[in-house]
Design a protein around this motif. Sequence first.
Motif, PDB file in Angstrom:
ATOM      1  N   CYS A  82      40.948  19.157  40.479  1.00  0.00           N
ATOM      2  CA  CYS A  82      40.256  19.948  39.453  1.00  0.00           C
ATOM      3  C   CYS A  82      38.979  20.649  39.927  1.00  0.00           C
ATOM      4  O   CYS A  82      38.206  21.128  39.112  1.00  0.00           O
ATOM      5  N   TRP A  83      38.765  20.745  41.228  1.00  0.00           N
ATOM      6  CA  TRP A  83      37.645  21.539  41.740  1.00  0.00           C
ATOM      7  C   TRP A  83      38.013  23.018  41.842  1.00  0.00           C
ATOM      8  O   TRP A  83      37.144  23.869  41.986  1.00  0.00           O
ATOM      9  N   HIS A  84      39.310  23.305  41.750  1.00  0.00           N
ATOM     10  CA  HIS A  84      39.821  24.631  42.067  1.00  0.00           C
ATOM     11  C   HIS A  84      39.493  25.688  41.016  1.00  0.00           C
ATOM     12  O   HIS A  84      39.539  25.427  39.812  1.00  0.00           O
ATOM     13  N   GLY A  85      39.207  26.886  41.491  1.00  0.00           N
ATOM     14  CA  GLY A  85      39.183  28.073  40.638  1.00  0.00           C
ATOM     15  C   GLY A  85      40.456  28.866  40.902  1.00  0.00           C
ATOM     16  O   GLY A  85      41.506  28.291  41.200  1.00  0.00           O
ATOM     17  N   ASP A  86      40.375  30.197  40.815  1.00  0.00           N
ATOM     18  CA  ASP A  86      41.523  31.047  41.086  1.00  0.00           C
ATOM     19  C   ASP A  86      41.573  31.413  42.568  1.00  0.00           C
ATOM     20  O   ASP A  86      40.615  31.174  43.318  1.00  0.00           O
ATOM     21  N   ARG A  87      42.662  32.018  42.974  1.00  0.00           N
ATOM     22  CA  ARG A  87      42.753  32.627  44.302  1.00  0.00           C
ATOM     23  C   ARG A  87      42.229  34.059  44.233  1.00  0.00           C
ATOM     24  O   ARG A  87      42.365  34.714  43.201  1.00  0.00           O
ATOM     25  N   ASP A  88      41.636  34.525  45.330  1.00  0.00           N
ATOM     26  CA  ASP A  88      41.149  35.901  45.337  1.00  0.00           C
ATOM     27  C   ASP A  88      42.305  36.867  45.559  1.00  0.00           C
ATOM     28  O   ASP A  88      43.475  36.453  45.629  1.00  0.00           O
ATOM     29  N   SER A  89      42.014  38.140  45.693  1.00  0.00           N
ATOM     30  CA  SER A  89      43.061  39.163  45.783  1.00  0.00           C
ATOM     31  C   SER A  89      43.931  39.001  47.032  1.00  0.00           C
ATOM     32  O   SER A  89      45.063  39.488  47.062  1.00  0.00           O
ATOM     33  N   LEU A  90      43.419  38.309  48.034  1.00  0.00           N
ATOM     34  CA  LEU A  90      44.183  38.072  49.259  1.00  0.00           C
ATOM     35  C   LEU A  90      44.842  36.694  49.278  1.00  0.00           C
ATOM     36  O   LEU A  90      45.480  36.328  50.257  1.00  0.00           O
ATOM     37  N   GLY A  91      44.671  35.945  48.201  1.00  0.00           N
ATOM     38  CA  GLY A  91      45.320  34.645  48.097  1.00  0.00           C
ATOM     39  C   GLY A  91      44.490  33.465  48.551  1.00  0.00           C
ATOM     40  O   GLY A  91      44.981  32.336  48.554  1.00  0.00           O
ATOM     41  N   PHE A  92      43.232  33.683  48.924  1.00  0.00           N
ATOM     42  CA  PHE A  92      42.395  32.576  49.375  1.00  0.00           C
ATOM     43  C   PHE A  92      41.824  31.816  48.175  1.00  0.00           C
ATOM     44  O   PHE A  92      41.325  32.416  47.224  1.00  0.00           O
ATOM     45  N   ILE A  93      41.892  30.502  48.238  1.00  0.00           N
ATOM     46  CA  ILE A  93      41.443  29.657  47.138  1.00  0.00           C
ATOM     47  C   ILE A  93      39.921  29.695  47.009  1.00  0.00           C
ATOM     48  O   ILE A  93      39.203  29.749  48.020  1.00  0.00           O
ATOM     49  N   GLN A  94      39.455  29.668  45.776  1.00  0.00           N
ATOM     50  CA  GLN A  94      38.021  29.646  45.479  1.00  0.00           C
ATOM     51  C   GLN A  94      37.722  28.418  44.625  1.00  0.00           C
ATOM     52  O   GLN A  94      38.586  27.926  43.893  1.00  0.00           O
ATOM     53  N   ALA A  95      36.509  27.937  44.702  1.00  0.00           N
ATOM     54  CA  ALA A  95      36.096  26.830  43.835  1.00  0.00           C
ATOM     55  C   ALA A  95      35.849  27.340  42.424  1.00  0.00           C
ATOM     56  O   ALA A  95      35.514  28.519  42.227  1.00  0.00           O
ATOM     57  N   ASP A  96      36.007  26.480  41.448  1.00  0.00           N
ATOM     58  CA  ASP A  96      35.695  26.814  40.057  1.00  0.00           C
ATOM     59  C   ASP A  96      34.231  27.249  39.983  1.00  0.00           C
ATOM     60  O   ASP A  96      33.324  26.465  40.283  1.00  0.00           O
ATOM     61  N   PRO A  97      33.964  28.496  39.578  1.00  0.00           N
ATOM     62  CA  PRO A  97      32.586  29.003  39.618  1.00  0.00           C
ATOM     63  C   PRO A  97      31.651  28.324  38.622  1.00  0.00           C
ATOM     64  O   PRO A  97      30.426  28.339  38.820  1.00  0.00           O
ATOM     65  N   LYS A  98      32.193  27.744  37.558  1.00  0.00           N
ATOM     66  CA  LYS A  98      31.348  27.054  36.585  1.00  0.00           C
ATOM     67  C   LYS A  98      31.000  25.643  37.071  1.00  0.00           C
ATOM     68  O   LYS A  98      29.876  25.183  36.894  1.00  0.00           O
ATOM     69  N   ARG A  99      31.962  24.972  37.646  1.00  0.00           N
ATOM     70  CA  ARG A  99      31.744  23.600  38.101  1.00  0.00           C
ATOM     71  C   ARG A  99      31.034  23.546  39.463  1.00  0.00           C
ATOM     72  O   ARG A  99      30.282  22.621  39.736  1.00  0.00           O
ATOM     73  N   PHE A 100      31.330  24.525  40.293  1.00  0.00           N
ATOM     74  CA  PHE A 100      30.779  24.547  41.647  1.00  0.00           C
ATOM     75  C   PHE A 100      30.166  25.915  41.943  1.00  0.00           C
ATOM     76  O   PHE A 100      30.657  26.655  42.800  1.00  0.00           O
ATOM     77  N   PRO A 101      29.115  26.256  41.216  1.00  0.00           N
ATOM     78  CA  PRO A 101      28.540  27.605  41.342  1.00  0.00           C
ATOM     79  C   PRO A 101      27.988  27.898  42.737  1.00  0.00           C
ATOM     80  O   PRO A 101      27.937  29.064  43.144  1.00  0.00           O
ATOM     81  N   SER A 102      27.596  26.874  43.472  1.00  0.00           N
ATOM     82  CA  SER A 102      27.057  27.103  44.820  1.00  0.00           C
ATOM     83  C   SER A 102      28.157  27.211  45.873  1.00  0.00           C
ATOM     84  O   SER A 102      27.889  27.603  47.010  1.00  0.00           O
TER      85      SER A 102
END
Length: 409
Positions: A82-102
């Motif tokens: 549950c740390w995950h956010g969405d993938r970017d336009s190239l498919g790279f995973i990003q952290a959930d920006p609300k939970r892990f803003p840094s």
Amino acid sequence: MKKLVLSLAALTLSFVALGQGNNYAQNYQKFEGLAMTPPMGWNSWNKFACNVDEKLIRETADAMVSSGMKAAGYTYINIDDCWHGDRDSLGFIQADPKRFPSGIKALADYVHSKGLKLGIYSDAGSQTCGGRPGSRGYEFQDAQMYAQWGVDYLKYDWCNTEGLKAEGAYKTITAALRKAGRPMVLSICEWGTDKPWEWGPAVGHLWRTTGDIYNCFDCVKDHGTWKSWGVMQILDQQEGLRQYAGPGQWNDPDMLEVGNGMAVNEDRAHFTMWSMLAAPLIAGNDLRQMSKETLAILTDREVLAINQDKLGIQGLKYSAKDSLETWLKPLDGGKWAVAFLNRAKVPQKVSFDWKKTPITDALSKRELNANKTDYKIRNVWAKKSQGTTKKAFEATVPAHDVVLVVLAE
């Protein structure tokens, strides 16, 4: 001439194919030299499930240091699902920006600044068990991101894996980690369904042998389509697996529930048996607010020494009678750890005549023979010497508790 042209063309194609095969060959071998003793650390799932954020992780890293757990040998701060956010336009995973803003990189840097290591979680399927983006089809991209972030440990789960074969799926993520180039411990979380102990030693550093643990000493929680297991149920499922464990490769009976609601005696027995199993010791409680009893169990140096013994031999169940079990674990320097586990709800008396009970462990080729060697007895939890093996060992083991001794020449 036509035949010669066709032959040359075929030869050219074969060289191209061979060259491509070499260029794209994968390394399915885990990083060597990691987890030479069972990994020690903390994981967010047992206590917090999906309620994770960077504040919790930073505070947990702080608590691991201030509590003395780091000094006792705990190293990994592992973020579970549950740390995950969405993938970017190239498919790279990003952290959930609300939970892990840094971001995870900043979090890894913080954890590293404490002298600790950061672990992260993903899944071999299309979605994680918590419904976040899984790594299926994105294995190499995810591994690249983890390496860029400075991740040291990957727990890789097995939800939503329609049609996948476990060994192949875990080889893929291993190849991805090798390609990314940053050494990481790989925790295979396949629940033991496809016998990961048979193929896991080449691919990963530890592998789950069962389904999920449940915060209960002796019970089963039925979720309908699956079950989670109490401490004793998981202990029973380790039968027949000890030959697969050793430095760099560990049977994983799941994370610790110490400090999550069981009685102190049950926590003590749980921690003791995981140490006898040479199991990974991944705490699953809230390190920020531990009782003194919980901290004392998790940081007991003598018990940890049994778990972390450099021989890496998993303990064996020698006998079981009337809910009283005797377990033995060969240790470095000719020592033995012996645990008397009482699974009953009433106290049980132990009377163990060492001289009448010579024991040979076929796996380690070690012999415990009090007729040849007079061992000194150290009662580990009681913190006292308790004679030698010249006399029979007498003790009362409280209900749902353990008496643990170390024999030394």
